[in-house]
Scaffold this active site. Structure first.
Site, PDB file in Angstrom:
ATOM      1  N   GLU A 187      -0.147 -36.592 -26.315  1.00 51.76           N
ATOM      2  CA  GLU A 187      -0.118 -35.136 -26.275  1.00 51.76           C
ATOM      3  C   GLU A 187       0.298 -34.673 -24.883  1.00 51.76           C
ATOM      4  O   GLU A 187      -0.505 -34.637 -23.949  1.00 51.76           O
ATOM      5  CB  GLU A 187      -1.498 -34.570 -26.621  1.00 51.76           C
ATOM      6  CG  GLU A 187      -1.552 -33.055 -26.598  1.00 51.76           C
ATOM      7  CD  GLU A 187      -2.934 -32.500 -26.875  1.00 51.76           C
ATOM      8  OE1 GLU A 187      -3.049 -31.271 -27.023  1.00 51.76           O
ATOM      9  OE2 GLU A 187      -3.900 -33.298 -26.934  1.00 51.76           O
ATOM     10  N   THR A 209       1.486 -26.599 -29.651  1.00 49.26           N
ATOM     11  CA  THR A 209       2.172 -25.337 -29.396  1.00 49.26           C
ATOM     12  C   THR A 209       1.627 -24.588 -28.185  1.00 49.26           C
ATOM     13  O   THR A 209       2.365 -23.845 -27.532  1.00 49.26           O
ATOM     14  CB  THR A 209       2.088 -24.413 -30.630  1.00 49.26           C
ATOM     15  OG1 THR A 209       0.716 -24.221 -30.989  1.00 49.26           O
ATOM     16  CG2 THR A 209       2.844 -25.011 -31.806  1.00 49.26           C
ATOM     17  N   TYR A 210       0.343 -24.754 -27.875  1.00 53.54           N
ATOM     18  CA  TYR A 210      -0.221 -24.099 -26.696  1.00 53.54           C
ATOM     19  C   TYR A 210       0.518 -24.541 -25.435  1.00 53.54           C
ATOM     20  O   TYR A 210       0.895 -23.719 -24.596  1.00 53.54           O
ATOM     21  CB  TYR A 210      -1.713 -24.414 -26.582  1.00 53.54           C
ATOM     22  CG  TYR A 210      -2.332 -23.967 -25.281  1.00 53.54           C
ATOM     23  CD1 TYR A 210      -2.676 -22.634 -25.080  1.00 53.54           C
ATOM     24  CD2 TYR A 210      -2.561 -24.867 -24.238  1.00 53.54           C
ATOM     25  CE1 TYR A 210      -3.231 -22.218 -23.876  1.00 53.54           C
ATOM     26  CE2 TYR A 210      -3.110 -24.465 -23.048  1.00 53.54           C
ATOM     27  CZ  TYR A 210      -3.446 -23.124 -22.863  1.00 53.54           C
ATOM     28  OH  TYR A 210      -3.987 -22.718 -21.672  1.00 53.54           O
ATOM     29  N   HIS A 211       0.739 -25.829 -25.301  1.00 52.48           N
ATOM     30  CA  HIS A 211       1.431 -26.362 -24.128  1.00 52.48           C
ATOM     31  C   HIS A 211       2.937 -26.121 -24.203  1.00 52.48           C
ATOM     32  O   HIS A 211       3.579 -25.806 -23.195  1.00 52.48           O
ATOM     33  CB  HIS A 211       1.135 -27.853 -23.989  1.00 52.48           C
ATOM     34  CG  HIS A 211      -0.311 -28.155 -23.862  1.00 52.48           C
ATOM     35  ND1 HIS A 211      -1.053 -27.851 -22.743  1.00 52.48           N
ATOM     36  CD2 HIS A 211      -1.185 -28.723 -24.738  1.00 52.48           C
ATOM     37  CE1 HIS A 211      -2.308 -28.209 -22.917  1.00 52.48           C
ATOM     38  NE2 HIS A 211      -2.416 -28.749 -24.122  1.00 52.48           N
ATOM     39  N   GLU A 235      -6.235 -26.133 -33.539  1.00 55.55           N
ATOM     40  CA  GLU A 235      -7.067 -26.342 -32.352  1.00 55.55           C
ATOM     41  C   GLU A 235      -7.342 -24.990 -31.702  1.00 55.55           C
ATOM     42  O   GLU A 235      -6.410 -24.235 -31.417  1.00 55.55           O
ATOM     43  CB  GLU A 235      -6.359 -27.275 -31.367  1.00 55.55           C
ATOM     44  CG  GLU A 235      -7.174 -27.604 -30.140  1.00 55.55           C
ATOM     45  CD  GLU A 235      -6.412 -28.486 -29.171  1.00 55.55           C
ATOM     46  OE1 GLU A 235      -6.946 -29.535 -28.779  1.00 55.55           O
ATOM     47  OE2 GLU A 235      -5.275 -28.134 -28.808  1.00 55.55           O
TER      48      GLU A 235
END
Length: 284
Positions: A146, A180-182, A242
Site C-alpha cells: 500500500e 484512494t485517500y493517498h 477504510e
C-alpha cells in the site's frame, strides 16, 4: 468482486470482545469480508477469530503498518529483524484465518520521515519482502504493498514507484495495493494509475477511502474516474472501505494516522452508506 470493511470502523483493538463485535457488525451490514488490523498479531486470538469468521460466512484479509522499531527499510539491523518477525507473525494470522492477502505499509514504517530512503534501507526492505513472499506463496497468499502519501512513508508514494519496487523484488505474488485517500494526494491521474497497475498485472487490492477519511462521496475524491477505471479494466478483486474517526481509537495507530477529530459517530450508518455507495458505482 468482494466488498470488505476495515476492522477499525468497528473497534480500536482486536481483543475477544472486539473480534465478536467487529465480525458480527460486518456480517449485519452486508459485507463479504473484514480487513483485520494485524498491528499486534501475537495478542490476537486466532482460533476465536477464525471460528467467528466461519460462523458468519465472512472472508478476511489483514493489514498493518510498521513502526520505527520494526522498520524493515531502516539501516538498523535490529529494527529490520523485528520488522521481519512481525511480518511473519502477521502472515500466520492470514493463513490461520483462511485469508489470501496480507497488505498495508509492510515495506517501511508508517510515519513522517525527515530524510529520503537510503539505498541500503531499500535493499533491506526488498530482501525481507522477498523472503515474506516466498513464505506466503506456500499458503497461496499474496502481499499487497500500500503506497502512501509523502507524510506517511518515504519509500513508495505512487503507483509507478510501487510497480518499480515490486519489479525489483522479483516475486510474482507481490501486488500493488491502491488506496484512494493517498492517490488523491499523490497521483496525476486516478484512472491512469489504475490502468497502469492493471496493465502490469499487479492490481491486487483496493482501499476506498474519502479525502477526509469519512463517508464516501462527501469529500474531494474523483469517484467516477477511479471507480470507472476499475470497471474498465475488469477488476474483480477485493474492494475494502477504510474510514477512521476519533470515535474509535487504537492506542498507537490512531496517532500514526493523525486521527484528531470525529468524522462520524454512527459506524453502522457509515458502513451501510459506504456499502451502498460501492455497490451503486461498481454494480457489485
Amino acid at each position: 468482486m468482494k466488498i470488505g470493511i476495515h476492522s477499525m470502523v468497528w473497534v480500536g483493538e482486536w481483543n475477544d470482545d472486539g473480534a465478536r463485535e467487529a465480525i458480527a457488525r460486518t456480517a449485519e451490514t452486508g459485507y463479504d469480508l473484514i480487513e483485520l488490523t494485524a498491528i499486534s498479531p501475537s495478542t490476537m486470538n486466532i482460533p476465536l477469530t477464525a471460528k467467528l469468521l466461519e460462523e458468519n460466512g465472512l472472508g478476511c484479509s489483514a493489514s498493518l503498518g510498521l513502526g520505527p522499531r520494526t522498520d524493515i527499510s531502516s539501516e538498523d539491523p535490529d529494527a529490520v529483524k523485528a520488522g521481519r518477525d512481525l511480518l511473519f507473525q502477521a502472515l500466520n494470522v492470514v493463513r490461520d484465518c483462511g485469508g489470501s492477502m496480507l497488505c498495508g505499509v509492510i515495506y517501511s514504517a508508517l510515519m513522517k520521515y525527515s530524510h529520503p530512503a537510503t539505498e541500503r534501507g531499500l535493499e533491506n526492505s526488498r530482501t525481507v519482502l522477498a523472503e515474506l513472499a516466498d513464505k506466503a506463496k506456500e499458503s497461496n497468499i499474496r502481499l499487497g504493498l500500500e503506497f502512501c502519501n509523502r507524510y506517511e512513508t518515504n519509500v513508495i508514494n505512487t503507483t509507478a514507484q510501487t510497480l518499480k519496487f515490486i519489479e525489483e523484488i522479483g516475486r510474482d505474488n507481490i501486488t500493488a495495493h491502491l488506496d484512494t485517500y493517498h492517490m488523491n494526494i499523490e497521483e496525476n491521474s486516478m484512472a491512469g494509475a489504475v490502468k497502469d497497475a492493471a496493465a502490469a498485472g499487479k492490481l491486487g487490492y483496493v482501499h476506498v477511502g474519502e479525502s477526509h477519511r469519512g463517508q464516501l462521496g462527501t469529500g474531494s475524491v474523483n469517484w467516477p474516474e477511479f471507480l470507472g477505471a476499475l470497471k474498465e479494466v475488469g477488476y474483480d478483486g477485493i474492494v475494502t472501505f477504510e474510514s477512521f474517526s476519533s470515535k474509535v481509537v487504537h492506542p498507537t495507530f490512531s496517532n500514526d494516522l493523525a486521527i484528531w477529530r470525529n468524522l462520524w459517530d454512527d459506524n453502522i450508518a457509515l458502513a451501510n452508506g459506504a456499502r451502498a455507495f460501492i455497490r451503486e458505482h461498481l454494480g457489485a
